[in-house]
Design an enzyme around this catalytic site. Structure first.
Site, PDB file in Angstrom:
ATOM      1  N   ALA A   1       0.667   3.256   7.362  1.00  0.00           N
ATOM      2  CA  ALA A   1       0.913   4.662   7.642  1.00  0.00           C
ATOM      3  C   ALA A   1      -0.399   5.395   7.900  1.00  0.00           C
ATOM      4  CB  ALA A   1       1.661   5.301   6.483  1.00  0.00           C
TER       5      ALA A   1
ATOM      6  N   ASN B   1       0.819  -1.198   0.000  1.00  0.00           N
ATOM      7  CA  ASN B   1       0.000   0.000   0.000  1.00  0.00           C
ATOM      8  C   ASN B   1       0.863   1.261   0.000  1.00  0.00           C
ATOM      9  OD1 ASN B   1      -1.911   1.981   0.406  1.00  0.00           O
ATOM     10  ND2 ASN B   1      -3.096   0.799   1.875  1.00  0.00           N
ATOM     11  N   ASP B   2       1.466   1.567   1.143  1.00  0.00           N
ATOM     12  CA  ASP B   2       2.187   2.830   1.259  1.00  0.00           C
ATOM     13  C   ASP B   2       3.343   2.949   0.271  1.00  0.00           C
ATOM     14  OD1 ASP B   2       0.520   3.597   3.331  1.00  0.00           O
ATOM     15  OD2 ASP B   2       1.733   2.531   4.805  1.00  0.00           O
ATOM     16  N   VAL B   3       3.961   1.806  -0.091  1.00  0.00           N
ATOM     17  CA  VAL B   3       5.139   1.875  -0.957  1.00  0.00           C
ATOM     18  C   VAL B   3       4.783   2.184  -2.410  1.00  0.00           C
ATOM     19  CG1 VAL B   3       6.487   0.337   0.514  1.00  0.00           C
ATOM     20  CG2 VAL B   3       5.181  -0.620  -1.379  1.00  0.00           C
ATOM     21  N   VAL B   4       3.468   2.216  -2.741  1.00  0.00           N
ATOM     22  CA  VAL B   4       3.075   2.592  -4.104  1.00  0.00           C
ATOM     23  C   VAL B   4       2.140   3.806  -4.079  1.00  0.00           C
ATOM     24  CG1 VAL B   4       3.386   0.328  -5.157  1.00  0.00           C
ATOM     25  CG2 VAL B   4       1.213   0.880  -4.071  1.00  0.00           C
TER      26      VAL B   4
END
Lengths: 493, 119
Positions: free
Chosen positions: A454, A413-416
């Site tokens: 996050a 999720n957060d990494v994209v």
């Protein structure tokens, strides 16, 4: 004569062990030589442990009466501790690896703290012979206390990290005035260390007073470890494990000085420095400073109104997504923690092999902090049998998303999240991300509509070129495989 | 020859400095793909603390020291053995596409079944 021989044996065994540790770690810089690296380090460890029993020949007069019992205890502890941990390490599921590393690390910290406690009990609390300040002895005492302190923090902190990773503690614990409270506990702990050092200056110690201070000191150090780790959110766990790894290394190095054992000093400090570097690398990959991880206020609900995001979530059936990938020319897969949680790595590789048989180019893109531990995704894919030359790191693959037909995001999720590139108000702004949103089509396999660790809404999911495939990663992958098989295409079409 | 090791003040600082530098340099070159095995490997290396535990326990001359020493060895041994088991398992899984599939599970290499050759 016997004593000299024992010293010679211990000295040379430790020297060889220290060399093997460094050489072994050095060999771990390539996947090809890494297995031999860890074996070499293992040989060093066995050698050093066997040689340490030679110190039975050199024990002080006071300890001689206890020697047979102590030898027995040492052998029992070695066998029990060693075999239990060995068994656990051999049988635990690959996905539970981060918490295993955390708990083993905590054990090491605890051992270092126990060694410090023995040194403090064994008369190190009296440093001066009654007159004036003995700088050297005070220095030794300070080092002992520092090592014990760091070791104890690492022990309790690692246990909390383990509980969080294992899902026993689900939410970060935060309350008002938390940093003030933590600060007060830390200051009291340092105060206790001060009392111990001051007491030691007064000649023959007032043992009851020092003993109370000693117990309080360790109890407070353990408490600091707990308080420090409780508020840290899941996304920061890789950094935290790495910090505690470095902490234990430091503690071991410092206790090595107390015990006058250079092998411990060298091994501990090598690990301490390596752990610090690894921590900094990871913090850099998340675009956060180490201090902002430790004194975190990350993961608090975003102030941003959700209405600011344009578009809608477009659900898609797993079968349709699978078939679309089969007819694509190129696919980049972005795995995240969701893949590990669903144990979907084996099915994923099965899907990849089917796609490859149909001449679809498939690559894996790994974000440095994907998962709950640095490099966890690499290990997970390796377990499934994915060759590591199909796996690419962020900087090597990020330019290729733009020319790719499908980006398949699995449980990440957060990494994209493109907000990291564009939205200055986002808490993850500035973090380097995988540019999955630039691919022609993006499929996101996700359990539900929730936010990432996050706590930030992901604009990618609302983008026009993005479809959501809801469900458990493993179940979705199985449906994709069946859909592609159902096409009945010849494998080398 | 005097084999008694005595490390004091600045000698200790020199050892710490050089060892720290060595650790920094060694790890600086490790590719990201190996970060987990590396962390686990360095986790194993600080399991050397078990040696400190053994020396402390053998020197113990009171019940408290014996108890603490026992714990130090117990925990240290767990650190070393567990760290090694986990690291070795992880590293055994890395392979290139050039190599034949050689999966290992639960640490035991799976036997490659070769079809019996017929005469």
């Amino acid at each position: 004569m016997e004593i000299t021989l024992a010293q010679l044996g211990i000295g040379s065994a430790d020297l060889i062990a220290a060399f093997l540790f460094m050489f072994g770690l050095h060999r771990m810089s390539s996947p090809v030589s890494a297995p031999s690296g860890i074996r070499l380090a293992g040989v060093g460890m066995v050698l050093a442990v066997l040689a340490s029993f030679l110190s039975a020949l050199t024990v002080s007069v006071a300890a001689q009466a206890y020697l047979p019992a102590n030898l027995g205890l040492a052998v029992i502890a070695l066998l029990v501790g060693g075999s239990l941990a060995w068994w656990a390490g051999r049988t635990v599921a690959m996905t539970a690896m981060p918490q295993m590393v955390a708990i083993y690390n905590g054990l090491g910290g605890g051992a270092a703290a126990a060694i410090a406690a023995i040194a403090l009990l064994g008369g190190q609390t009296t440093v001066s012979r009654g007159h004036g300040l003995d700088i050297q002895a005070t220095g030794d005492l300070t080092v002992t206390l520092l090592g014990g302190l760091i070791g104890a923090i690492s022990l309790s902190g690692s246990v909390i990290a383990w509980a969080k990773l294992d899902g026993l503690l689900k939410q970060p614990v935060r309350f008002r005035g938390q940093q003030l409270c933590n600060g007060l506990v830390a200051i009291t702990m340092l105060g206790m260390a001060g009392v111990l050092i001051a007491n030691a200056q007064g000649g023959p110690t007032d043992l009851p007073a020092s003993a109370t201070a000693l117990v309080l000191f360790f109890a407070l150090a353990l408490l600091v470890g707990v308080l420090m780790t409780l508020p840290i959110g899941g996304a920061d766990m890789p950094v935290v494990i790495s910090i505690f790894n470095a902490f234990t290394g430091l503690a071991v190095g410092l206790e090595g000085f107390v015990l006058q054992n250079p092998a411990l000093m060298i091994a501990g400090m090598v690990v301490g420095a390596a752990g610090m570097l690894l921590t900094l690398l990871m913090a850099k990959a998340m675009n956060r400073s180490v201090s902002s991880v430790v004194f975190s206020n990350f993961g608090e609900p975003s102030r941003r109104k959700p209405g600011a995001i344009k578009g809608s979530l477009k659900p898609m059936a797993p079968a349709d997504a699978g078939i679309a990938m089969r007819y694509a020319a190129s696919v980049i897969i972005v795995p995240g923690y969701g893949l590990a949680a669903a144990q979907g790595q084996g099915k994923l590789f099965e899907l990849v092999k089917m796609l490859q048989a149909g001449h679809v180019s498939v690559k894996f893109a790994i974000h440095p902090v994907a998962g709950r531990m640095p490099g966890q995704m690499d290990v997970l894919l390796a377990e499934a049998g994915v060759p590591y030359d199909m796996i690419f790191q962020l900087e090597d693959i990020n330019d290729q998303f733009a020319g790719t037909d499908v980006a398949l995001v699995i449980g990440a999720n957060d990494v994209v999240n493109p907000a990291a590139r564009t939205d200055k108000s986002s808490p993850i702004f500035g973090m380097p991300i995988l540019n999955a949103d630039l691919a022609k089509k993006v499929f996101v396999i996700k359990r539900g509509e929730g936010k990432g660790y996050a706590g930030v809404v992901n604009a990618l999911f609302y983008a026009d070129n993005c479809s959501m495939v809801y469900g458990d990663a493993q179940a979705v992958l199985v449906q994709m495989i069946e859909a592609i098989r159902g096409l009945g295409l010849p494998n080398a079409a | 020859m005097n084999l008694q090791i005595h490390i004091s003040g600045f000698v200790a600082l020199y050892i710490f400095m050089l060892a720290g530098f060595a650790g920094w340099v060694i790890i600086g070159r490790v590719p990201a793909i190996l970060h987990t095995p590396l962390m686990s490997g360095s986790n194993f290396v600080h399991g050397i603390v078990v040696v400190g535990g053994i020396t402390s326990l053998l020197e113990a001359s009171s019940v408290q020291a014996q108890c603490l020493g026992f714990f130090a060895v117990l925990l240290g041994a767990g650190n070393a053995a567990g760290g090694f088991a986990v690291t070795q398992r992880m590293l055994a899984m890395f392979q290139t596409s050039g190599h034949p599939q050689r999966r290992s599970r639960k640490g035991k290499p799976r036997a490659v079944v070769t079809p019996p050759t017929r005469a």
